[in-house]
Design an enzyme around this catalytic site. Structure first.
Site, PDB file in Angstrom:
ATOM      1  N   GLU A 146       0.824  -1.212   0.000  1.00 57.96           N
ATOM      2  CA  GLU A 146       0.000   0.000   0.000  1.00 57.96           C
ATOM      3  C   GLU A 146       0.859   1.263   0.000  1.00 57.96           C
ATOM      4  O   GLU A 146       2.042   1.235   0.336  1.00 57.96           O
ATOM      5  CB  GLU A 146      -0.919   0.026   1.216  1.00 57.96           C
ATOM      6  N   GLU A 192       4.559  -0.692   1.622  1.00 57.66           N
ATOM      7  CA  GLU A 192       4.687  -0.920   0.173  1.00 57.66           C
ATOM      8  C   GLU A 192       4.517  -2.386  -0.209  1.00 57.66           C
ATOM      9  O   GLU A 192       4.532  -2.729  -1.379  1.00 57.66           O
ATOM     10  CB  GLU A 192       6.048  -0.455  -0.363  1.00 57.66           C
TER      11      GLU A 192
END
Length: 358
Positions: free
Chosen positions: A175, A318
């Site tokens: 994310e 991430e």
């Protein structure tokens, strides 16, 4: 395409003990003291039980990274400027961030998806699945409508299903987004009932005042928004983020299609916990990766009886933990396919002869 919730949650079956036993027996037949490779054995056993086969290797694996900004940013809970999501999404799409480097080294793809980056003008390297221009401030109103929550889950579910149909056997999630450590802490607290202190961390690094704001927001949101753990979709709509919903959709697809799903850190753990709240059997198809620095991640993993394997004090996000687990899976499968079996050696006969001579 937006799916009905029961379309995404039905058909996820538990993995029977016999499936695990079959591959544990196989490990035990290989030349090594039984269980001596510890968790390296366990991840391979679980992965093979999910697929019901021992593959030579996993050629196709990916990290799906979902990006959106969150309205709760207005509560001064983040030290990063809003524009950072935009900038990082573009850099990630151009293969320049941490998760991409780790994924490339693990032979995995990274897919970047815009769900609601604030004022994002788009990029050819970022998939456009925009729901709205970010979510709302859940201290003032619900973060999203129930329809938007269902759309977020559907996006992750559909995208994962497409990759699974293309032959991918393991999918991780990641994310990017302002305020998403706060939304994740809120979702985990709303679903588990733990205290705000148990789930709130420093995120990307905040001041003492900002940390106090995060604690206040996560403490008060359950009462302010009236969340109900028996209504997981409502929890997502009231205090969540689009990224959390999309990650839940990915994990539901993994469960339905019987492939492995890998969890990264706090936000990814919140997505997995949401999927688990929708169908508890999804846990059979999930792996933790690293032991996240954010304590809320462990709360979520503990609730699902899952764990991480690498204690590296990571908190990048991430999806950066997922390639580490991909490589652990690769190592386990390589051992299973290349270690010699006891019955292919004279070890057993030699040991028997030594015993008989005593």
């Amino acid at each position: 395409m937006t799916f009905k919730l029961d379309q995404m949650t039905t058909g996820i079956e538990p993995i029977e003990a016999e499936a695990f036993k079959k591959f544990r027996d196989y490990w035990d037949s290989l030349v090594h003291p039984t269980g001596s490779l510890g968790e390296l054995e366990e991840v391979g056993i679980k992965f093979c039980a999910i697929l019901d086969q021992l593959p030579e290797k996993v050629d196709k694996k990916a990290v799906l990274v979902f990006c959106n900004d969150n309205g709760v940013y207005e509560e001064d809970i983040s030290s990063s400027p809003r524009i950072l999501t935009d900038l990082l999404a573009v850099q990630m799409g151009e293969n320049k961030t941490g998760v991409v480097a780790l994924a490339e080294n693990a032979g995995a793809d990274v897919v970047v998806v815009d769900l609601g980056i604030e004022n994002f003008k788009g990029s050819p390297k970022v998939l456009n699945r925009r729901i709205s221009n970010g979510t709302k401030n859940f201290m003032k109103e619900d973060a999203m409508t129930r329809d938007q929550a269902l759309e977020a889950i559907s996006i992750g579910y559909e995208l994962a299903s497409q990759y699974i149909e293309a032959g991918y056997k393991v999918l991780g999630t990641g994310e990017l987004g302002m305020g998403n450590t706060t939304t994740s802490a809120a979702v985990i607290r709303a679903l588990t009932g733990v205290s705000e202190e148990a789930v709130v961390g420093l995120g990307s690094g905040v001041t003492d005042a900002q940390l106090a704001n995060k604690l206040r927001v996560v403490r008060d949101c359950v009462q302010v928004r009236g969340t109900d753990p028996a209504d997981p979709l409502g929890v997502l709509a009231k205090v969540g983020g689009y990224d959390i919903g999309a990650m839940a959709g990915v994990y539901l697809a993994c469960g339905q299609h019987k492939v492995a799903g890998v969890i990264d850190g706090l936000i990814s753990s919140a997505g997995a916990l949401l999927a688990y709240a929708l169908n508890e059997n999804v846990k059979y198809y999930l792996f933790g990766s690293h032991i996240a620095k954010e304590s809320g991640a462990k709360v979520a993993l503990d609730a699902m009886d899952l764990k991480g394997y690498f204690d590296l004090a990571m908190r990048l996000g991430e999806g950066s933990g997922c390639p580490l687990l991909f490589r652990l899976l690769d190592d386990s499968l390589y051992c299973m396919n290349n270690m010699v079996k006891f019955d292919q050696t004279d070890i057993i006969n030699t040991l028997v002869n030594i015993r008989d001579q005593k």
